[in-house]
Write an enzyme that holds these catalytic residues in place. Structure first.
Site, PDB file in Angstrom:
ATOM      1  N   TYR A  53      -3.715   6.501   2.771  1.00 25.40           N
ATOM      2  CA  TYR A  53      -2.320   6.756   2.395  1.00 25.40           C
ATOM      3  C   TYR A  53      -2.082   6.589   0.884  1.00 25.40           C
ATOM      4  O   TYR A  53      -0.958   6.314   0.463  1.00 25.40           O
ATOM      5  CB  TYR A  53      -1.391   5.843   3.184  1.00 25.40           C
ATOM      6  N   ASN A 120       5.901   7.555  14.426  1.00 26.89           N
ATOM      7  CA  ASN A 120       5.965   8.940  14.912  1.00 26.89           C
ATOM      8  C   ASN A 120       4.664   9.401  15.570  1.00 26.89           C
ATOM      9  O   ASN A 120       4.339  10.592  15.567  1.00 26.89           O
ATOM     10  CB  ASN A 120       6.409   9.883  13.780  1.00 26.89           C
TER      11      ASN A 120
HETATM   12  P1  DAT Z   1       3.477  13.176   7.800  1.00 24.12           P
HETATM   13  O1  DAT Z   1       2.882  12.082   8.649  1.00 24.12           O
HETATM   14  O2  DAT Z   1       4.447  14.020   8.589  1.00 24.12           O
HETATM   15  O3  DAT Z   1       2.444  13.974   7.039  1.00 24.12           O
HETATM   16  P2  DAT Z   1       4.037  11.793   5.287  1.00 24.12           P
HETATM   17  O4  DAT Z   1       2.593  12.018   4.941  1.00 24.12           O
HETATM   18  O5  DAT Z   1       5.056  12.256   4.311  1.00 24.12           O
HETATM   19  O6  DAT Z   1       4.402  12.430   6.722  1.00 24.12           O
HETATM   20  O7  DAT Z   1       4.292  10.226   5.511  1.00 24.12           O
HETATM   21  C1  DAT Z   1       3.347   9.410   6.154  1.00 24.12           C
HETATM   22  C2  DAT Z   1       4.061   8.572   7.197  1.00 24.12           C
HETATM   23  O8  DAT Z   1       4.974   7.671   6.565  1.00 24.12           O
HETATM   24  C3  DAT Z   1       4.932   9.370   8.160  1.00 24.12           C
HETATM   25  O9  DAT Z   1       4.188   9.875   9.260  1.00 24.12           O
HETATM   26  C4  DAT Z   1       5.962   8.374   8.583  1.00 24.12           C
HETATM   27  C5  DAT Z   1       6.181   7.548   7.319  1.00 24.12           C
HETATM   28  N1  DAT Z   1       7.290   8.068   6.521  1.00 24.12           N
HETATM   29  C6  DAT Z   1       7.286   9.157   5.691  1.00 24.12           C
HETATM   30  N2  DAT Z   1       8.461   9.335   5.077  1.00 24.12           N
HETATM   31  C7  DAT Z   1       9.259   8.315   5.516  1.00 24.12           C
HETATM   32  C8  DAT Z   1      10.609   7.923   5.258  1.00 24.12           C
HETATM   33  N3  DAT Z   1      11.379   8.614   4.405  1.00 24.12           N
HETATM   34  N4  DAT Z   1      11.107   6.851   5.916  1.00 24.12           N
HETATM   35  C9  DAT Z   1      10.343   6.141   6.766  1.00 24.12           C
HETATM   36  N5  DAT Z   1       9.052   6.433   7.053  1.00 24.12           N
HETATM   37  C10 DAT Z   1       8.521   7.507   6.448  1.00 24.12           C
END
Ligand code: DAT
Ligand code: MG
Length: 140
Positions: A53, A120
């Site tokens: 991450y 999620n």
């Molecule tokens: P994805 O998993 O859809 O690729 P991401 O890479 O932007 O989404 O973010 C990684 C994870 O972090 C995501 O699955 C859930 C959490 N997350 C992302 N944006 C967030 C937010 N605005 N508030 C809370 N959790 C969030």
């Protein structure tokens, strides 16, 4: 010409495993027609998650995300198929489970729990470069 086979990393997050949704999620991937190539139940450590991450370091949900991902076992899966990176992200649905479309994993099985990070259910790589990097991290 036939497009080349592609691979992606799917991770069933601790909420998916603890809610006994591993089979349901694997079943959706298989029913779509993708192949499971490798699968591991892992207790991810901070080092692996920080690397996985890295793009989110400094964001308000970063620490809660790293802690959540360490809160229980996860299932890492190497999945293959033509356009599987895009295809799995479509199966997963958008990041926010409240508004993810019904019919998707997050839309059907997920909800907001009022926490600082969204739970999620699944992760899916978002590009061929990311998929390669993530697969070598989780299946080294
Ligand atoms: P994805 O998993 O859809 O690729 P991401 O890479 O932007 O989404 O973010 C990684 C994870 O972090 C995501 O699955 C859930 C959490 N997350 C992302 N944006 C967030 C937010 N605005 N508030 C809370 N959790 C969030
Ligand atoms: Mg992402």
């Amino acid at each position: 010409m036939v497009a080349s086979l592609e691979e992606t990393l799917v991770v069933i997050k601790p909420d998916g495993v603890s809610r006994n949704l591993t089979g349901e999620i694997l079943s959706r991937i298989e029913a779509k027609g993708y192949q499971l190539v490798d699968i591991r139940l892992i207790h991810a450590d901070r080092e692996l998650l920080a690397s996985h991450y890295a793009e989110h370091e400094g964001k308000p949900f970063y620490e809660p995300l790293i802690e959540f991902m360490q809160s229980g076992p996860v299932v890492a899966i190497r999945v293959s198929g033509h356009r599987v990176i895009e295809g799995f992200r479509t199966l997963a649905g958008t990041t926010d489970p409240t508004t993810a479309a019904p019919g998707t994993i997050r839309g059907d099985l997920g909800r907001d729990w009022g926490l600082p990070v969204q739970h999620n259910l699944v992760h899916g790589s978002d590009s061929p470069e990311t998929a390669q990097r993530e697969l070598s991290l989780w299946f080294s």
